[in-house]
Design a protein around this motif. Sequence first.
Motif, PDB file in Angstrom:
ATOM      1  N   PHE A  71       0.813  -1.219   0.000  1.00 10.22           N
ATOM      2  CA  PHE A  71       0.000   0.000   0.000  1.00 10.22           C
ATOM      3  C   PHE A  71       0.845   1.267   0.000  1.00 10.22           C
ATOM      4  CE2 PHE A  71      -2.798   3.150   2.168  1.00 10.22           C
ATOM      5  CZ  PHE A  71      -3.863   3.123   1.269  1.00 10.22           C
ATOM      6  N   ARG A  72       2.008   1.231   0.654  1.00  9.00           N
ATOM      7  CA  ARG A  72       2.845   2.430   0.725  1.00  9.00           C
ATOM      8  C   ARG A  72       4.313   2.064   0.633  1.00  9.00           C
ATOM      9  NH1 ARG A  72       0.118   3.349   6.311  1.00  9.00           N
ATOM     10  NH2 ARG A  72      -1.083   1.672   5.420  1.00  9.00           N
ATOM     11  N   ALA A  73       5.055   2.874  -0.104  1.00 10.57           N
ATOM     12  CA  ALA A  73       6.506   2.714  -0.205  1.00 10.57           C
ATOM     13  C   ALA A  73       7.158   3.847   0.570  1.00 10.57           C
ATOM     14  CB  ALA A  73       6.952   2.746  -1.658  1.00 10.57           C
ATOM     15  N   TYR A  74       8.165   3.505   1.362  1.00  7.71           N
ATOM     16  CA  TYR A  74       8.843   4.494   2.199  1.00  7.71           C
ATOM     17  C   TYR A  74      10.257   4.719   1.686  1.00  7.71           C
ATOM     18  CZ  TYR A  74      11.237   6.471   6.273  1.00  7.71           C
ATOM     19  OH  TYR A  74      11.997   7.248   7.105  1.00  7.71           O
ATOM     20  N   LEU A  75      10.604   5.979   1.485  1.00 13.96           N
ATOM     21  CA  LEU A  75      11.945   6.374   1.058  1.00 13.96           C
ATOM     22  C   LEU A  75      12.570   7.171   2.190  1.00 13.96           C
ATOM     23  CD1 LEU A  75      13.959   6.421  -1.328  1.00 13.96           C
ATOM     24  CD2 LEU A  75      12.862   8.520  -2.100  1.00 13.96           C
ATOM     25  N   GLY A  76      13.557   6.575   2.853  1.00 16.13           N
ATOM     26  CA  GLY A  76      14.143   7.186   4.042  1.00 16.13           C
ATOM     27  C   GLY A  76      14.996   8.403   3.742  1.00 16.13           C
ATOM     28  N   GLN A  77      15.417   9.058   4.811  1.00 18.79           N
ATOM     29  CA  GLN A  77      16.095  10.347   4.680  1.00 18.79           C
ATOM     30  C   GLN A  77      17.502  10.233   4.112  1.00 18.79           C
ATOM     31  OE1 GLN A  77      17.058  12.661   8.369  1.00 18.79           O
ATOM     32  NE2 GLN A  77      15.688  14.166   7.459  1.00 18.79           N
ATOM     33  N   GLU A  78      18.284   9.263   4.555  1.00 19.74           N
ATOM     34  CA  GLU A  78      19.661   9.138   4.112  1.00 19.74           C
ATOM     35  C   GLU A  78      19.765   8.125   2.979  1.00 19.74           C
ATOM     36  OE1 GLU A  78      22.150  10.963   5.130  1.00 19.74           O
ATOM     37  OE2 GLU A  78      20.987  12.024   6.652  1.00 19.74           O
ATOM     38  N   PRO A  79      20.438   8.496   1.861  1.00 16.60           N
ATOM     39  CA  PRO A  79      20.604   7.545   0.757  1.00 16.60           C
ATOM     40  C   PRO A  79      21.709   6.535   1.057  1.00 16.60           C
ATOM     41  CG  PRO A  79      21.683   9.614   0.209  1.00 16.60           C
ATOM     42  CD  PRO A  79      21.000   9.818   1.550  1.00 16.60           C
ATOM     43  N   VAL A  80      21.467   5.697   2.077  1.00 16.62           N
ATOM     44  CA  VAL A  80      22.459   4.721   2.528  1.00 16.62           C
ATOM     45  C   VAL A  80      22.127   3.346   1.966  1.00 16.62           C
ATOM     46  CG1 VAL A  80      23.482   3.574   4.525  1.00 16.62           C
ATOM     47  CG2 VAL A  80      22.925   6.012   4.643  1.00 16.62           C
ATOM     48  N   ILE A  81      23.129   2.688   1.402  1.00 22.13           N
ATOM     49  CA  ILE A  81      22.971   1.338   0.866  1.00 22.13           C
ATOM     50  C   ILE A  81      24.038   0.466   1.517  1.00 22.13           C
ATOM     51  CG2 ILE A  81      23.101  -0.103  -1.198  1.00 22.13           C
ATOM     52  CD1 ILE A  81      22.149   2.392  -2.778  1.00 22.13           C
ATOM     53  N   HIS A  82      23.620  -0.618   2.147  1.00 21.72           N
ATOM     54  CA  HIS A  82      24.546  -1.458   2.897  1.00 21.72           C
ATOM     55  C   HIS A  82      24.943  -2.729   2.156  1.00 21.72           C
ATOM     56  CE1 HIS A  82      24.022   0.987   6.496  1.00 21.72           C
ATOM     57  NE2 HIS A  82      22.715   0.924   6.317  1.00 21.72           N
ATOM     58  N   TRP A  83      24.224  -3.042   1.075  1.00 18.02           N
ATOM     59  CA  TRP A  83      24.423  -4.356   0.462  1.00 18.02           C
ATOM     60  C   TRP A  83      25.259  -4.227  -0.801  1.00 18.02           C
ATOM     61  CZ3 TRP A  83      19.309  -2.336   0.809  1.00 18.02           C
ATOM     62  CH2 TRP A  83      18.699  -2.593   2.035  1.00 18.02           C
ATOM     63  N   PRO A  84      26.232  -5.119  -1.018  1.00 20.75           N
ATOM     64  CA  PRO A  84      27.060  -5.092  -2.235  1.00 20.75           C
ATOM     65  C   PRO A  84      26.344  -5.759  -3.399  1.00 20.75           C
ATOM     66  CG  PRO A  84      27.817  -6.836  -0.796  1.00 20.75           C
ATOM     67  CD  PRO A  84      26.708  -6.137  -0.059  1.00 20.75           C
ATOM     68  N   VAL A  85      25.215  -5.188  -3.794  1.00 23.37           N
ATOM     69  CA  VAL A  85      24.431  -5.738  -4.900  1.00 23.37           C
ATOM     70  C   VAL A  85      24.418  -4.723  -6.037  1.00 23.37           C
ATOM     71  CG1 VAL A  85      22.966  -7.145  -3.409  1.00 23.37           C
ATOM     72  CG2 VAL A  85      22.268  -4.804  -3.967  1.00 23.37           C
ATOM     73  N   THR A  86      24.076  -5.193  -7.219  1.00 24.23           N
ATOM     74  CA  THR A  86      24.002  -4.288  -8.358  1.00 24.23           C
ATOM     75  C   THR A  86      22.781  -3.378  -8.230  1.00 24.23           C
ATOM     76  OG1 THR A  86      22.650  -5.763  -9.706  1.00 24.23           O
ATOM     77  CG2 THR A  86      25.066  -6.020  -9.839  1.00 24.23           C
ATOM     78  N   VAL A  87      22.829  -2.302  -8.978  1.00 19.89           N
ATOM     79  CA  VAL A  87      21.720  -1.347  -8.965  1.00 19.89           C
ATOM     80  C   VAL A  87      20.427  -2.027  -9.407  1.00 19.89           C
ATOM     81  CG1 VAL A  87      20.795   0.668 -10.187  1.00 19.89           C
ATOM     82  CG2 VAL A  87      23.114   0.732  -9.222  1.00 19.89           C
ATOM     83  N   GLU A  88      20.491  -2.814 -10.465  1.00 17.64           N
ATOM     84  CA  GLU A  88      19.267  -3.478 -10.950  1.00 17.64           C
ATOM     85  C   GLU A  88      18.691  -4.421  -9.897  1.00 17.64           C
ATOM     86  OE1 GLU A  88      17.565  -5.563 -14.985  1.00 17.64           O
ATOM     87  OE2 GLU A  88      19.715  -5.657 -14.590  1.00 17.64           O
ATOM     88  N   ARG A  89      19.558  -5.145  -9.207  1.00 16.58           N
ATOM     89  CA  ARG A  89      19.086  -6.053  -8.165  1.00 16.58           C
ATOM     90  C   ARG A  89      18.453  -5.268  -7.018  1.00 16.58           C
ATOM     91  NH1 ARG A  89      16.329 -10.009  -6.319  1.00 16.58           N
ATOM     92  NH2 ARG A  89      17.099 -10.952  -4.398  1.00 16.58           N
ATOM     93  N   THR A 120      14.051   7.310 -13.612  1.00 12.35           N
ATOM     94  CA  THR A 120      15.009   7.899 -12.673  1.00 12.35           C
ATOM     95  C   THR A 120      16.409   8.001 -13.268  1.00 12.35           C
ATOM     96  OG1 THR A 120      15.345   5.703 -11.711  1.00 12.35           O
ATOM     97  CG2 THR A 120      13.788   7.178 -10.590  1.00 12.35           C
ATOM     98  N   SER A 121      16.548   7.582 -14.517  1.00 16.91           N
ATOM     99  CA  SER A 121      17.832   7.667 -15.243  1.00 16.91           C
ATOM    100  C   SER A 121      18.958   6.930 -14.526  1.00 16.91           C
ATOM    101  CB  SER A 121      18.227   9.140 -15.464  1.00 16.91           C
ATOM    102  OG  SER A 121      17.254   9.831 -16.200  1.00 16.91           O
ATOM    103  N   VAL A 122      18.665   5.731 -14.032  1.00 19.00           N
ATOM    104  CA  VAL A 122      19.708   4.925 -13.390  1.00 19.00           C
ATOM    105  C   VAL A 122      20.023   3.668 -14.205  1.00 19.00           C
ATOM    106  CG1 VAL A 122      19.100   5.779 -11.097  1.00 19.00           C
ATOM    107  CG2 VAL A 122      18.101   3.634 -11.912  1.00 19.00           C
ATOM    108  N   GLN A 123      19.421   3.553 -15.401  1.00 22.41           N
ATOM    109  CA  GLN A 123      19.665   2.377 -16.222  1.00 22.41           C
ATOM    110  C   GLN A 123      21.151   2.224 -16.551  1.00 22.41           C
ATOM    111  OE1 GLN A 123      17.005   0.215 -17.146  1.00 22.41           O
ATOM    112  NE2 GLN A 123      18.778  -1.099 -17.495  1.00 22.41           N
ATOM    113  N   GLU A 124      21.841   3.352 -16.705  1.00 24.98           N
ATOM    114  CA  GLU A 124      23.271   3.302 -17.043  1.00 24.98           C
ATOM    115  C   GLU A 124      24.114   2.701 -15.917  1.00 24.98           C
ATOM    116  OE1 GLU A 124      25.321   7.266 -16.858  1.00 24.98           O
ATOM    117  OE2 GLU A 124      23.256   7.984 -16.565  1.00 24.98           O
ATOM    118  N   PHE A 125      23.570   2.670 -14.700  1.00 21.33           N
ATOM    119  CA  PHE A 125      24.290   2.085 -13.559  1.00 21.33           C
ATOM    120  C   PHE A 125      23.866   0.636 -13.297  1.00 21.33           C
ATOM    121  CE2 PHE A 125      23.306   6.551 -11.845  1.00 21.33           C
ATOM    122  CZ  PHE A 125      24.353   7.125 -12.566  1.00 21.33           C
TER     123      PHE A 125
END
Length: 250
Positions: A71-89, A120-125
């Motif tokens: 029902f709702r998607a949450y986008l947090g305040q800090e753009p922090v990514i902890h996992w060594p996964v690809t952007v597409e994944r 979002t123009s992230v396909q290149e990543f």
Amino acid sequence: MNLEARHISVRLAGRTIIKDASISVTPGELVALIGPNGAGKSTFLRALAGLLPLASGEICPQQDMKAYARFRAYLGQEPVIHWPVTVERLVSLGRLPHLDAFQKPDAEDRAAIAHAMDVTSVQEFADRPAIHLSAGERARVLLARALATRTPYILADEPVAALDPYHAFGMMELLALEAKAGRGVLVVLHDLNLAARFADRLVLMNKGKVAADGEKDVVLSDRMLANTYGIKVARGPDWLAPVGRVANGD
């Protein structure tokens, strides 16, 4: 179906952060949640996202966790990514609420992922490890993950904080387009110009309470800004800028 907080209060570490606050967001509108530092904006948003317990009041609709995630998607305040996964994944994780255990993404899931990455123009990543991106790039990737959910509502906490002006406008344009497409969008913003330019409605918080809720001419009036932010502003046809402080908020 509206997303609503009805007279909610939230306590953290023995302190009441949100006090009897109410809000309703409808499909197809972008609502900006604004207010000075410490007003309770992020806490209010996290409560709406189901991430914090309530001391009183209720969030509607009341749902189980899986329905909540759909029902709702949450986008947090800090753009922090902890996992060594690809952007597409990483973007594909936005589809998890729609999948059963061990179920593989189908054509609809893949289309949602591709569309979110494209807008979002992230396909290149796509094949790059997400942890190696800049803060601004990570912010766009995390927005793509939220868009891929295709939930009726998006809750975004300061999504432009890590972005330069060009990408900040792009981010807000994307969220506005999602609202025009029928999603309800609630976004925490410190930039009053972006709030005034893109929001259909503004909700102003101060000291854990909703101080005003309405159109920008009312919420961003000189008196309201003086009383809540303690500032004077200069105005143009489509902008406003702080020009000084007001003693004692008067």
